[in-house]
Design a protein around this motif. Structure first.
Motif, short mmCIF file in Angstrom:
data_model
loop_
_atom_site.label_atom_id
_atom_site.label_comp_id
_atom_site.label_asym_id
_atom_site.label_seq_id
_atom_site.Cartn_x
_atom_site.Cartn_y
_atom_site.Cartn_z
N PRO A 136 16.46 35.89 54.54
CA PRO A 136 17.44 36.77 55.01
C PRO A 136 18.21 36.81 53.64
O PRO A 136 18.73 35.68 52.95
CB PRO A 136 18.26 36.30 56.18
CG PRO A 136 17.32 35.19 56.90
CD PRO A 136 16.32 34.86 55.58
N ALA A 137 18.62 38.05 53.19
CA ALA A 137 19.69 38.21 52.04
C ALA A 137 20.96 37.43 52.28
O ALA A 137 21.73 36.97 51.34
CB ALA A 137 19.83 39.67 51.86
N LEU A 138 21.50 37.13 53.75
CA LEU A 138 22.64 36.27 53.80
C LEU A 138 22.31 35.03 53.75
O LEU A 138 23.41 34.48 54.14
CB LEU A 138 23.25 37.00 55.07
CG LEU A 138 23.67 38.38 55.27
CD1 LEU A 138 24.46 38.79 56.29
CD2 LEU A 138 24.53 38.81 53.99
N TYR A 183 26.84 31.15 56.75
CA TYR A 183 26.08 30.82 57.88
C TYR A 183 26.02 31.67 58.92
O TYR A 183 26.14 31.48 60.16
CB TYR A 183 26.66 29.42 58.45
CG TYR A 183 26.51 28.04 57.26
CD1 TYR A 183 25.12 27.53 57.38
CD2 TYR A 183 27.19 27.80 56.40
CE1 TYR A 183 25.01 26.50 56.47
CE2 TYR A 183 27.15 27.06 55.42
CZ TYR A 183 25.92 26.07 55.44
OH TYR A 183 25.71 25.05 54.62
N ASP A 184 25.99 32.93 58.69
CA ASP A 184 26.22 34.08 59.67
C ASP A 184 25.06 35.07 59.87
O ASP A 184 25.33 36.23 60.27
CB ASP A 184 27.54 34.72 59.54
CG ASP A 184 27.74 35.34 58.08
OD1 ASP A 184 26.71 35.22 57.10
OD2 ASP A 184 28.53 36.36 57.46
N THR A 185 24.18 34.93 59.01
CA THR A 185 22.83 35.79 59.32
C THR A 185 22.36 35.70 60.83
O THR A 185 22.63 34.70 61.35
CB THR A 185 21.57 35.37 58.55
OG1 THR A 185 20.43 36.12 58.72
CG2 THR A 185 21.15 34.04 58.71
N VAL A 186 21.92 36.83 61.26
CA VAL A 186 21.47 36.81 62.57
C VAL A 186 20.17 35.95 62.94
O VAL A 186 19.77 35.56 64.01
CB VAL A 186 21.07 38.54 62.98
CG1 VAL A 186 19.76 39.06 62.36
CG2 VAL A 186 20.79 38.43 64.41
N ALA A 190 19.82 44.58 58.81
CA ALA A 190 19.22 45.73 59.53
C ALA A 190 17.72 45.81 59.58
O ALA A 190 17.17 46.24 60.60
CB ALA A 190 19.68 47.12 58.61
N SER A 191 17.26 45.34 58.52
CA SER A 191 15.66 45.12 58.18
C SER A 191 15.04 44.14 59.27
O SER A 191 13.98 44.37 60.06
CB SER A 191 15.24 44.80 56.84
OG SER A 191 15.27 45.68 56.24
N ILE A 192 15.85 42.94 59.57
CA ILE A 192 15.47 42.11 60.34
C ILE A 192 15.52 42.49 61.81
O ILE A 192 14.38 42.49 62.58
CB ILE A 192 16.34 40.71 60.35
CG1 ILE A 192 16.12 40.08 58.91
CG2 ILE A 192 16.01 39.86 61.47
CD1 ILE A 192 17.20 38.90 59.11
N LEU A 193 16.51 43.09 62.39
CA LEU A 193 16.62 43.87 63.66
C LEU A 193 15.48 44.96 63.97
O LEU A 193 14.99 45.09 65.13
CB LEU A 193 18.09 44.33 63.92
CG LEU A 193 19.31 43.31 63.91
CD1 LEU A 193 20.56 43.98 63.96
CD2 LEU A 193 19.09 42.23 64.81
N SER A 194 15.40 45.87 63.06
CA SER A 194 14.42 46.88 62.82
C SER A 194 12.97 46.19 63.18
O SER A 194 12.24 46.61 64.07
CB SER A 194 14.38 47.84 61.79
OG SER A 194 13.56 48.91 62.03
#
Length: 323
Positions: A211-213, A232-235, A264-268
């Protein structure tokens, strides 16, 4: 953190021994080929469905290998670990299989579903702050109080070797395999897969996705040494951890590339896996597929495996919308 020098802490022999040791306690998870997705992306896509593993994640492999590797004397002391969730449940399960105590630290922002999973194995986790340092300190205090053996979520060699069995299975299950995409947090799965795959078939490309975050591995590769997380807040809660001292040198020397993906890419990607492959992936489990979608042109015409690392999805935590 500083990287250790010397040879990798695990070898192909360690991974093959792990495969034999854990065979009766884990699922040889299937590979799901999705024609719809393959046609859309222009490459052969095979999902390694670790979401169908015990405890709903690949973590069952490393946990069982580590616990079953303990001497009788060490096993009687019990095991202690810290984890955002899947490794915690895996250790609780493995300890139960061997009939020994388990002491587990989890961050206070862990998914309620993952906390409940640990509790379902009869273990009440100790909650702490979310940072790597806070987790490690809480686990160290618990270890000092109980005398239990530490089974680190990704740095313990037996854990890394157990995770590497995913790579062995992929080489056996996918003929003509050319590329593998693996999510990376602490790096245990990625390091294990790299040692297995690059030793047996070095021509197979292995790509990390992060994740980028939670980009500490990407920054570590640029810096040449392990770098701490900045948030520490990535989904993708399973990847909210720091790359390991033992895992990093393996990754640095063997990984072919690393892709960063947006929230957004992760959720998609989660939604696409559910709709088209009919599989449930938690955010961390969909990260590798998000990397494939975002970089599909890099894989045109290639036989590509994507590891769905876990499926412990709390539907109340995220919206699976097209973003």
């Amino acid at each position: 953190m500083s990287s250790p020098t010397g040879p990798p802490v695990i070898t192909l022999d360690d991974i093959r021994s792990a495969q034999q040791r854990i065979a009766d306690y884990v699922v040889r998870t299937p590979v799901i080929n999705c024609e719809v997705i393959s046609k859309r992306l222009g490459c052969g896509v095979s999902f390694k469905a670790e979401n169908l593993q015990h405890v709903g994640a690949f973590k069952a492999r490393g946990a069982v290998n580590a616990v079953m590797s303990l001497s009788e004397e060490d096993a009687r002391r019990g095991v202690v670990t810290h984890s955002s969730g899947n490794h915690a449940a895996a250790i609780a399960r493995a300890a139960g299989l061997r009939g020994i105590p388990a002491f587990i630290v989890m961050p206070e922002n862990a998914s309620p579903k993952k906390i409940a999973a640990v509790e379902s194995y009869g273990v009440s986790p100790v909650l702490c702050g979310p940072s790597t340092q806070q987790r490690e300190q809480a686990a160290a205090e618990l270890q000092q109080r109980t005398g239990a053996i530490l089974v680190h979520p990704f740095e313990t060699p037996a854990v890394m070797a157990g995770q590497g069995t995913v790579g062995l299975e992929l080489l056996e299950q996918v003929s003509g395999l050319e590329a593998i995409l693996v999510p990376v947090g602490g790096g245990g799965l990625l390091a294990g897969v790299l040692v297995a795959v690059k030793t047996i078939r070095p021509e197979v490309k292995v790509y990390a996705v992060e994740p980028a975050l939670a980009d500490d591995t990407a920054r570590s590769l640029k810096a040449g040494s392990p770098q701490p997380p900045t948030r520490y807040d990535t989904v993708a809660d399973g990847l909210r951890t720091q790359i390991g001292d033992h895992t990093f040198p393996i990754i640095e020397s063997l990984v072919d590339d690393l892709f960063l993906v947006s929230e957004a890419s992760i959720l998609s990607a989660m939604r696409t896996i559910a709709e088209d492959a009919h599989l449930v992936a938690e955010p961390s489990g969909a990260v590798a597929f998000a990397g494939l979608i975002d970089n599909a042109d890099r894989f045109a015409g290639r036989s590509t495996a994507v590891i769905i690392s876990g499926g412990n999805l709390n539907f109340g935590d995220c919206q699976l919308g097209r973003n």
